[in-house]
Design a protein around this motif. Structure first.
Motif, PDB file in Angstrom:
ATOM      1  N   VAL A 344     -50.985  67.576 123.404  1.00  0.00           N
ATOM      2  CA  VAL A 344     -50.811  67.386 121.961  1.00  0.00           C
ATOM      3  C   VAL A 344     -51.984  67.966 121.177  1.00  0.00           C
ATOM      4  CG1 VAL A 344     -50.693  65.654 120.116  1.00  0.00           C
ATOM      5  CG2 VAL A 344     -49.308  65.378 122.178  1.00  0.00           C
ATOM      6  N   PHE A 345     -53.197  67.735 121.638  1.00  0.00           N
ATOM      7  CA  PHE A 345     -54.378  68.134 120.870  1.00  0.00           C
ATOM      8  C   PHE A 345     -54.838  69.561 121.162  1.00  0.00           C
ATOM      9  CE2 PHE A 345     -55.334  63.389 121.472  1.00  0.00           C
ATOM     10  CZ  PHE A 345     -54.555  63.052 120.375  1.00  0.00           C
ATOM     11  N   ARG A 346     -54.511  70.082 122.371  1.00  0.00           N
ATOM     12  CA  ARG A 346     -54.943  71.444 122.702  1.00  0.00           C
ATOM     13  C   ARG A 346     -53.991  72.046 123.738  1.00  0.00           C
ATOM     14  NH1 ARG A 346     -60.803  73.282 125.276  1.00  0.00           N
ATOM     15  NH2 ARG A 346     -60.417  75.527 125.247  1.00  0.00           N
ATOM     16  N   HIS A 347     -52.788  72.285 123.320  1.00  0.00           N
ATOM     17  CA  HIS A 347     -51.786  72.834 124.239  1.00  0.00           C
ATOM     18  C   HIS A 347     -52.139  74.274 124.580  1.00  0.00           C
ATOM     19  CE1 HIS A 347     -47.892  73.827 125.989  1.00  0.00           C
ATOM     20  NE2 HIS A 347     -47.569  72.544 125.932  1.00  0.00           N
ATOM     21  N   LYS A 348     -51.853  74.678 125.839  1.00  0.00           N
ATOM     22  CA  LYS A 348     -52.159  76.048 126.248  1.00  0.00           C
ATOM     23  C   LYS A 348     -51.308  77.074 125.512  1.00  0.00           C
ATOM     24  CE  LYS A 348     -49.227  75.525 130.361  1.00  0.00           C
ATOM     25  NZ  LYS A 348     -49.221  75.550 131.846  1.00  0.00           N
ATOM     26  N   ASP A 349     -50.150  76.641 124.985  1.00  0.00           N
ATOM     27  CA  ASP A 349     -49.328  77.482 124.123  1.00  0.00           C
ATOM     28  C   ASP A 349     -49.715  77.166 122.682  1.00  0.00           C
ATOM     29  OD1 ASP A 349     -47.409  78.774 122.622  1.00  0.00           O
ATOM     30  OD2 ASP A 349     -45.714  78.107 123.838  1.00  0.00           O
ATOM     31  N   ASP A 350     -50.308  78.141 121.983  1.00  0.00           N
ATOM     32  CA  ASP A 350     -50.848  77.852 120.648  1.00  0.00           C
ATOM     33  C   ASP A 350     -49.767  77.572 119.604  1.00  0.00           C
ATOM     34  OD1 ASP A 350     -49.814  80.370 120.180  1.00  0.00           O
ATOM     35  OD2 ASP A 350     -51.754  81.352 119.947  1.00  0.00           O
ATOM     36  N   LYS A 352     -47.613  75.171 120.161  1.00  0.00           N
ATOM     37  CA  LYS A 352     -47.259  73.778 120.395  1.00  0.00           C
ATOM     38  C   LYS A 352     -48.461  72.881 120.166  1.00  0.00           C
ATOM     39  CE  LYS A 352     -43.708  74.935 123.835  1.00  0.00           C
ATOM     40  NZ  LYS A 352     -43.252  74.766 125.242  1.00  0.00           N
ATOM     41  N   GLY A 353     -48.214  71.641 119.843  1.00  0.00           N
ATOM     42  CA  GLY A 353     -49.291  70.682 119.653  1.00  0.00           C
ATOM     43  C   GLY A 353     -49.932  70.800 118.284  1.00  0.00           C
ATOM     44  N   GLN A 354     -50.984  70.029 118.066  1.00  0.00           N
ATOM     45  CA  GLN A 354     -51.620  69.941 116.745  1.00  0.00           C
ATOM     46  C   GLN A 354     -52.664  71.030 116.508  1.00  0.00           C
ATOM     47  OE1 GLN A 354     -50.608  67.882 114.279  1.00  0.00           O
ATOM     48  NE2 GLN A 354     -48.960  67.420 115.733  1.00  0.00           N
ATOM     49  N   GLN A 355     -53.295  71.536 117.577  1.00  0.00           N
ATOM     50  CA  GLN A 355     -54.181  72.697 117.494  1.00  0.00           C
ATOM     51  C   GLN A 355     -55.219  72.582 116.377  1.00  0.00           C
ATOM     52  OE1 GLN A 355     -54.046  74.837 119.928  1.00  0.00           O
ATOM     53  NE2 GLN A 355     -52.025  74.596 120.829  1.00  0.00           N
ATOM     54  N   ASP A 356     -55.166  73.463 115.366  1.00  0.00           N
ATOM     55  CA  ASP A 356     -56.198  73.491 114.323  1.00  0.00           C
ATOM     56  C   ASP A 356     -56.121  72.298 113.378  1.00  0.00           C
ATOM     57  OD1 ASP A 356     -57.289  75.741 115.350  1.00  0.00           O
ATOM     58  OD2 ASP A 356     -56.643  77.104 113.763  1.00  0.00           O
ATOM     59  N   ASP A 374     -59.741  70.968 128.017  1.00  0.00           N
ATOM     60  CA  ASP A 374     -58.524  71.752 128.277  1.00  0.00           C
ATOM     61  C   ASP A 374     -57.739  71.210 129.467  1.00  0.00           C
ATOM     62  OD1 ASP A 374     -56.638  73.693 128.006  1.00  0.00           O
ATOM     63  OD2 ASP A 374     -57.895  75.346 128.668  1.00  0.00           O
ATOM     64  N   THR A 375     -57.202  69.997 129.330  1.00  0.00           N
ATOM     65  CA  THR A 375     -56.382  69.438 130.412  1.00  0.00           C
ATOM     66  C   THR A 375     -55.018  70.100 130.486  1.00  0.00           C
ATOM     67  OG1 THR A 375     -55.516  67.675 128.988  1.00  0.00           O
ATOM     68  CG2 THR A 375     -57.523  67.198 130.214  1.00  0.00           C
ATOM     69  N   SER A 376     -54.631  70.825 129.440  1.00  0.00           N
ATOM     70  CA  SER A 376     -53.342  71.513 129.451  1.00  0.00           C
ATOM     71  C   SER A 376     -53.338  72.665 130.450  1.00  0.00           C
ATOM     72  CB  SER A 376     -52.994  72.031 128.052  1.00  0.00           C
ATOM     73  OG  SER A 376     -51.713  72.615 128.018  1.00  0.00           O
ATOM     74  N   ASN A 377     -54.526  73.214 130.735  1.00  0.00           N
ATOM     75  CA  ASN A 377     -54.704  74.175 131.821  1.00  0.00           C
ATOM     76  C   ASN A 377     -55.442  73.462 132.955  1.00  0.00           C
ATOM     77  OD1 ASN A 377     -53.708  76.882 130.976  1.00  0.00           O
ATOM     78  ND2 ASN A 377     -55.102  76.548 129.259  1.00  0.00           N
ATOM     79  N   HIS A 383     -60.402  66.288 132.896  1.00  0.00           N
ATOM     80  CA  HIS A 383     -59.842  64.955 132.699  1.00  0.00           C
ATOM     81  C   HIS A 383     -60.939  63.918 132.462  1.00  0.00           C
ATOM     82  CE1 HIS A 383     -55.619  65.872 133.417  1.00  0.00           C
ATOM     83  NE2 HIS A 383     -56.032  66.713 134.352  1.00  0.00           N
ATOM     84  N   CYS A 384     -62.047  64.038 133.183  1.00  0.00           N
ATOM     85  CA  CYS A 384     -63.167  63.123 132.935  1.00  0.00           C
ATOM     86  C   CYS A 384     -63.753  63.355 131.543  1.00  0.00           C
ATOM     87  CB  CYS A 384     -64.243  63.315 133.997  1.00  0.00           C
ATOM     88  SG  CYS A 384     -63.792  62.673 135.627  1.00  0.00           S
TER      89      CYS A 384
END
Length: 731
Positions: A344-350, A352-356, A374-377, A383-384
């Motif tokens: 949601v906050f940093r999707h690897k596909d720009d 999708k998600g909230q991004q900027d 970058d848990t999307s990648n 994750h930590c």
């Protein structure tokens, strides 16, 4: 016209600076015009590509030149592979004492350096294929070198490459451990050969000729006599003669090897494997998460299930098989939440998600821009780090989710946003986030500081045995006393962090301390997580065990063997390959490898030192033209498709054979005359009075199972009496 040596160097440097091949000419003219120089000529894209190919060939010559036995006392390998667009790509590096060509005075100073050996394709990633790929790669490099100006006067034996391998650094996958064993076998075989060659070269010609003549005579006899030999082509005779020399070297080598002392053989066959420290840390977190799962089972509580839309609907529908299956497959907990948050906050596909929107909101609320981990990648420690970020700014994240919801026309969460919101309100899930964040501060980040130093302070994996003992002892201490990190403040970090240095993010510790009163299971989770992590550390540091190869190394051997502490260089090369193909999808693998080797290996310095003149460069130019005509990349693609076709045909053949086997079995069962006379069966005979064999009883059982498919026949049916009893029961 002819492109000068200096112009070629300029083109190489422009391409190394990521100027695309089609833009090189434009850049040259633009820069020249900017400084008032009028350039009349032009260089086309094809010529640029050929210059890039030349750079790759120069990088190959550099590798062999630096690995010459007289230049290198040995080296270590490292490798990794990945799939890009459904093709296997492999990266390999060598670490050796290489000259620093930038030295201005006297002989170049030698420094421990890691060189990219190349990026290649392979039909699969099995250990055997990896070894074959390395052998083919080095065969090509050494053949090119021995044909060049550098190698013609003093050729280099290809077998010296394997003989001088000292070790392998890789991840902990079983295929890599098997590759290490295969490389060690290859090394020993080659070392024996080189020992035999040394002995052979020390003999007088008159002593050597009778031995060679005897072997040649046997070979001619095996081929069918001198008449057959005379009809062979020059190339075939040369191949047989080379086989003869190799056979002689092998014979001498075996005798010489057996004559060495035990210590001499041990030194000549020395091969060390060490696992990547990044993978050790990554897997320790996985082990910790498994420990958390076991802990929740023991206390009868668990984090909320963060189900996908389909599973949530199945659960809402009420009791049933779908309901139970949805609960079983759905996950919850800290890692699941950080995965959703990354989407949601940093999707690897720009798109999708909230991004900027996310970044601007946090800049407004906390005063600076935040990039969510970058848990999307797939990213180490993401994750930590994401857990730490969510804990530190928990109120802001809850506010942001409400902001996202209320910004919509319908003013409601989508399913994923709702899962994140619920997870951030769930005490067991927050407890896991705190545990992940604390592990990162206490172990992960300090560990990386210890093992991931660069430059002159780069770390040799062989020296990290004490560090890993320290990691395991630190885990044990926290398992026994979680207050070492829970009760630690800014001034009491020495007992909490692995390296006794300041916390990476002190605000994580303060945030956990602020939340801990509402988390009754926090200490239990910490102990469980560190226990699971400790089990993994124990398993993945086996190479440092007492009495193992690394432990018993003496100081001279430890000084000459250098294995990088992480596999970052191969991971980085493959990551760069992925980005290059994303930017230029039609780029060939040889072009990618040439660019990467030239840039990473400082090949321009080698060219200026060893191949500065046009007469020296002519071989490289000719080799580039020859390779262009060979269409190497197309041949590689055809080999990969042929391999896939062979695999498909093999599987189809096995399926056909299985089908025919099953059909024959069913035909055999169909031909069975069922025995339904219990009185006869009790005597162990058929209705005709013939004694029943084990095979006949088995067929009778299969006939009954065809009629009653729900009947389960126990396997194995060990005894004949057991089969007879079962048959009577079925009837």
């Amino acid at each position: 016209g002819t492109i000068s040596v200096s112009a070629r160097g300029m083109v190489r440097e422009l391409v190394a600076l990521n100027v695309t091949e089609s833009k090189v000419d434009s850049v040259i003219h633009t820069v020249a015009g900017g400084i008032g120089v009028n350039v009349l000529d032009h260089i086309d894209t094809r010529s640029v590509r050929r210059v890039v190919s030349e750079a790759g060939i120069a990088a190959e010559l550099q590798i062999v030149d630096e690995l010459r036995p007289e230049n290198s006392a040995g080296f270590t390998l490292s490798s990794d592979g990945t799939t890009i667009r459904h093709r296997t790509f492999e990266s390999r590096h060598v670490t050796l004492l290489a000259p620093n060509y930038a030295s201005k005075y006297g002989e170049p100073k030698r420094e421990m350096t890691t060189r990219l050996l190349g990026i290649t394709n392979a039909p699969n990633h099995t250990s055997e294929t990896q070894l074959k790929g390395l052998q083919e790669l080095t065969t090509g490099y050494y053949s090119t070198y021995n044909s060049s100006n550098l190698g013609k006067q003093t050729p280099v034996d290809l077998k010296s490459f394997a003989a001088n391998i000292l070790g392998l650094g890789s991840d902990h996958a079983e295929d890599q451990k098997k590759l290490a064993r295969l490389l060690e076998d290859w090394k020993v075989t080659s070392a024996k050969f080189m020992e035999g060659k040394r002995v052979m070269e020390s003999l007088r010609v008159q002593d050597l000729l009778p031995i060679i003549n005897e072997i040649v005579a046997k070979k001619i006899t095996q081929l069918g006599g001198m008449a057959v030999w005379d009809r062979l082509s020059k190339e075939e005779k040369e191949r047989h003669n080379n086989d003869t020399i190799n056979q002689v070297c092998t014979q001498f080598g075996e005798n010489a090897w057996n004559g060495l002392s035990e210590d001499e053989r041990a030194r000549a066959s020395m091969f060390i494997w060490a696992g990547c420290c990044m993978h050790k840390e990554l897997n320790s977190v996985k082990g910790g998460v498994r420990g958390l799962m076991e802990f929740w089972k023991s206390v009868g509580e668990a984090p909320i299930k963060l189900m996908n839309r389909a599973n949530a609907a199945a659960v809402d529908a009420g009791p049933g098989k779908a309901h139970d299956n949805a609960l079983e497959v759905s996950e919850g907990g800290g890692v699941k939440l950080t995965s959703l948050a990354g989407a949601v906050f940093r999707h690897k596909d720009d798109k999708k998600g909230q991004q900027d929107t996310y970044r601007m909101f946090f800049e407004n609320r906390v005063g600076y821009t935040i990039r969510f981990p970058d848990t999307s990648n797939t990213r180490f420690q993401s994750h930590c780090s994401a857990a730490a970020e969510l804990i530190v700014n928990l109120p802001v994240y809850l506010e942001f989710l409400l902001f996202v919801r209320d910004k919509k026309q319908a003013r409601n969460f989508n399913h994923m946003e709702n899962n994140i919101f619920l997870g951030l309100k769930d005490i067991p899930t927050l407890t896991e986030l705190c545990t992940l964040a604390l592990y990162s501060e206490a172990v992960s980040k300090p560990y990386m500081r210890l093992v991931r130093r660069g430059g002159k302070d780069r770390v040799n994996a062989l020296d990290l045995g004490p560090v890993h003992s320290k990691v395991k002892n630190h885990c044990r201490a926290i398992i026994n006393n979680p207050d070492l990190i829970l009760g630690a403040g800014d001034g009491d970090f020495t007992h909490g962090t692995l390296d006794h240095e300041l916390w990476e993010r002190p605000d994580v510790i303060y945030a956990v301390q602020r939340l801990s009163p509402s988390m009754p299971h926090l200490k239990g989770c910490i102990s469980a997580f560190f226990s699971g992590a400790l089990d993994t550390w124990e398993r993945l540091t086996s190479e440092f065990r007492e009495g193992g190869k690394i432990d018993v190394l003496n100081s001279p051997d430890r000084a000459r063997i250098f294995i990088n502490s992480t596999n970052d260089h191969n991971e980085g090369a493959l990551g760069t390959t992925r980005l290059m193909l994303r930017k230029a999808p039609s780029l060939t693998t040889t072009t990618i490898s040439s660019k990467a080797m030239y840039t990473r290996n400082s090949t321009e310095d080698f060219i200026q030192a060893r191949l500065p003149r046009m007469d020296q460069w002519k071989f490289v130019m000719g080799e580039a033209r020859k390779r262009e005509a060979m269409r190497i990349n197309r041949r590689q693609r055809e080999l990969e498709i042929q391999h896939d076709e062979q695999e498909v045909n093999s599987k189809r053949q096995r399926a056909l054979e299985q089908h025919e086997k099953e059909k024959a079995k069913q035909d055999e069962i169909s031909a069975v005359t069922p025995e339904l006379n219990l009185e006869s069966l009790q005597k162990g005979v058929s209705s005709s009075g013939k004694k029943l064999t084990v095979t006949e009883i088995r067929l009778q059982l299969e006939w009954h199972r065809r009629i009653a498919p729900d009947v389960v026949l126990p396997k194995p049916l060990l005894s004949k009496s057991r089969r007879e009893d079962l048959l009577r029961n079925l009837i």
